[in-house]
Design a protein around this motif. Structure first.
Motif, PDB file in Angstrom:
ATOM      1  N   ARG A   1      -6.683  -0.246  -1.532  1.00 58.37           N
ATOM      2  CA  ARG A   1      -7.523   0.354  -0.483  1.00 58.37           C
ATOM      3  C   ARG A   1      -7.965  -0.713   0.499  1.00 58.37           C
ATOM      4  O   ARG A   1      -8.335  -1.812   0.123  1.00 58.37           O
TER       5      ARG A   1
ATOM      6  N   THR B   1       4.744   0.366   6.547  1.00 59.16           N
ATOM      7  CA  THR B   1       4.332   1.503   5.717  1.00 59.16           C
ATOM      8  C   THR B   1       5.547   2.370   5.386  1.00 59.16           C
ATOM      9  O   THR B   1       5.762   2.756   4.226  1.00 59.16           O
TER      10      THR B   1
ATOM     11  N   ARG C   1       0.834  -1.215   0.000  1.00 58.31           N
ATOM     12  CA  ARG C   1       0.000   0.000   0.000  1.00 58.31           C
ATOM     13  C   ARG C   1       0.870   1.267   0.000  1.00 58.31           C
ATOM     14  O   ARG C   1       0.611   2.211  -0.748  1.00 58.31           O
TER      15      ARG C   1
ATOM     16  N   SER D   1       0.685   8.622  -6.500  1.00 53.24           N
ATOM     17  CA  SER D   1       0.251  10.009  -6.281  1.00 53.24           C
ATOM     18  C   SER D   1       1.407  11.005  -6.316  1.00 53.24           C
ATOM     19  O   SER D   1       1.249  12.124  -6.772  1.00 53.24           O
TER      20      SER D   1
ATOM     21  N   ARG E   1       0.643   3.845  -3.030  1.00 48.15           N
ATOM     22  CA  ARG E   1       0.060   5.168  -2.731  1.00 48.15           C
ATOM     23  C   ARG E   1       1.040   6.296  -3.080  1.00 48.15           C
ATOM     24  O   ARG E   1       0.715   7.254  -3.745  1.00 48.15           O
ATOM     25  N   ARG E   2       2.272   6.150  -2.605  1.00 47.77           N
ATOM     26  CA  ARG E   2       3.237   7.219  -2.868  1.00 47.77           C
ATOM     27  C   ARG E   2       3.695   7.204  -4.330  1.00 47.77           C
ATOM     28  O   ARG E   2       3.855   8.253  -4.956  1.00 47.77           O
TER      29      ARG E   2
ATOM     30  N   THR F   1      -3.186  -0.726  -8.381  1.00 46.82           N
ATOM     31  CA  THR F   1      -3.610   0.678  -8.458  1.00 46.82           C
ATOM     32  C   THR F   1      -3.962   1.148  -7.051  1.00 46.82           C
ATOM     33  O   THR F   1      -4.067   0.323  -6.128  1.00 46.82           O
ATOM     34  N   ILE F   2      -4.171   2.446  -6.911  1.00 52.78           N
ATOM     35  CA  ILE F   2      -4.575   2.976  -5.598  1.00 52.78           C
ATOM     36  C   ILE F   2      -5.871   2.285  -5.149  1.00 52.78           C
ATOM     37  O   ILE F   2      -6.012   1.882  -3.999  1.00 52.78           O
ATOM     38  N   GLU F   3      -6.784   2.067  -6.074  1.00 51.79           N
ATOM     39  CA  GLU F   3      -8.065   1.413  -5.724  1.00 51.79           C
ATOM     40  C   GLU F   3      -7.818  -0.006  -5.226  1.00 51.79           C
ATOM     41  O   GLU F   3      -8.429  -0.456  -4.260  1.00 51.79           O
TER      42      GLU F   3
END
Ligand code: F6P
Length: 341
Positions: free
Chosen positions: A58, A287, A20, A28, A24-25, A53-55
């Protein structure tokens, strides 16, 4: 650029948090594209992947396991394995890989990097035995699971005046046994780094009963008595040559009963230690490893691994990370000995 991600070896809580963080980074902040290879090194060998993907990342932060799957596939030992990976990555336009794994997966990452496939490593293992990083994620969760089990075993041991033996994971390093045993108030902790003297263990047990308490023995799966023992197990080794361990707690059960006359029972925690939701510590560490791994890839620091040094995340050479296993030092083990018996 297009980057591949894979998770290899034994799974552990926090793998999804790394994935994740990377995605995410990476999407984006840097605008990169991600491919998730399935089941460790099997994915790039067999070209088995899914887009990340970001989706698709999630909601995975608290989930144990890995959304990508894992395996102990070793492409270095396969005929043409490394070449197949190189060709598959080239055909898919993938610039480099982020490999999340322990000593075996990162050992392959090092070989791949040396043979021209750019790789960045992220250290994971519940065993906490990787050099070059203070901690690996997954370890804190495993220790907390084992500690809670020990807490529970204390009360039932007292009720029945039994010796309870808890076998925890740890092939070559006794970090889980040491931390969980110390946190859980174990009366004996046995680790792979030091062969144990069974007579001494039985003395501790008898001394504990004299004080009207029931002893808890915590033993790493890789711990051995002086002179060794026969676990009676015959399971073929995995692709990295590791034999399947286990059996020392049941062996101890019989020996302790025979020598002390006290009833002894073994609990083998096994994969419970690797499953389920990660602790807050592991979620944060995983993370941060993910965020730093994608930054390293973006800046082209291939051949490196993210590492925790004190409270900072730094980059170290992959070669340094797999050069030597990090084991429990004798002086640290001695600190716990005051509680034995
Ligand atoms: O390396 C992590 C680990 O959990 C070790 O502690 C253990 O010996 C091994 O993996 C077990 O692997 P498997 O799940 O493949 O039996």
């Amino acid at each position: 650029m297009k980057i591949g991600v894979l998770t290899g070896g034994g799974d552990c809580p926090g793998l999804n948090a790394v994935i994740r963080g990377i995605v995410r980074r990476g999407v984006s902040e840097y605008g990169h594209e991600f491919i998730g290879f399935r089941d460790g090194w099997r994915g790039p060998v067999e070209n088995d992947f899914r887009p990340l993907t970001i989706e698709s990342v999630r909601g995975i932060l608290p989930r144990g396991g890995t959304i990508l799957g894992s395996s102990r596939t070793n492409p270095v030992e396969m005929d043409g394995g490394v070449d197949r990976i190189r060709e598959n990555l080239k055909a898919a336009g993938i610039v480099g890989l982020i490999a999340i794994g322990g000593e075996d997966t990162l050992g392959v990452a090092l070989e791949m990097n040396r043979s021209g496939v750019p790789v960045i490593g992220v250290p994971k293992t519940i065993d906490n035995d990787l050099g070059a990083t203070d901690y690996t994620f997954g370890f804190d969760t495993a220790v907390n699971i084992a500690m809670e089990a020990i807490d529970r075993l204390h009360t039932t041991a007292e009720s029945h005046h039994r010796v309870l033996i808890v076998e925890v994971m740890g092939r070559h390093a006794g970090w889980i046994a040491f931390h969980a045993g110390l946190a859980g108030g174990a009366n004996v902790i046995l680790i792979p780094e030091q062969e144990f003297d069974l007579d001494r263990v039985c003395e501790y047990i008898e001394r504990r009963f004299k004080d009207q308490y029931s002893p808890i023995v915590v033993v790493s799966e890789g711990a051995k008595p002086i002179g060794g023992f026969d676990s009676g197990r015959q399971v073929p080794a995995d692709a990295f040559g590791h034999e399947r361990l286990g059996g020392v707690a049941h062996w101890l059960e019989g020996e302790i009963e025979r020598r002390t006359g006290k009833e002894a029972r073994a609990t083998v925690l096994g994969h419970v230690q690797r499953g389920g939701t990660p602790t807050a510590f592991d979620r944060v560490l995983a993370t941060r490893f993910g965020l730093h791994a994608i930054e390293a890839a973006d800046q082209g620091h291939w051949g490196k691994m993210t590492a925790l040094r004190s409270t900072r995340i730094e980059l170290v050479e992959l070669a340094d990370a797999v050069a030597e296993l990090k084991t429990v030092p004798p002086e640290l083990y001695q600190e716990a000995e005051v509680f034995f018996g």
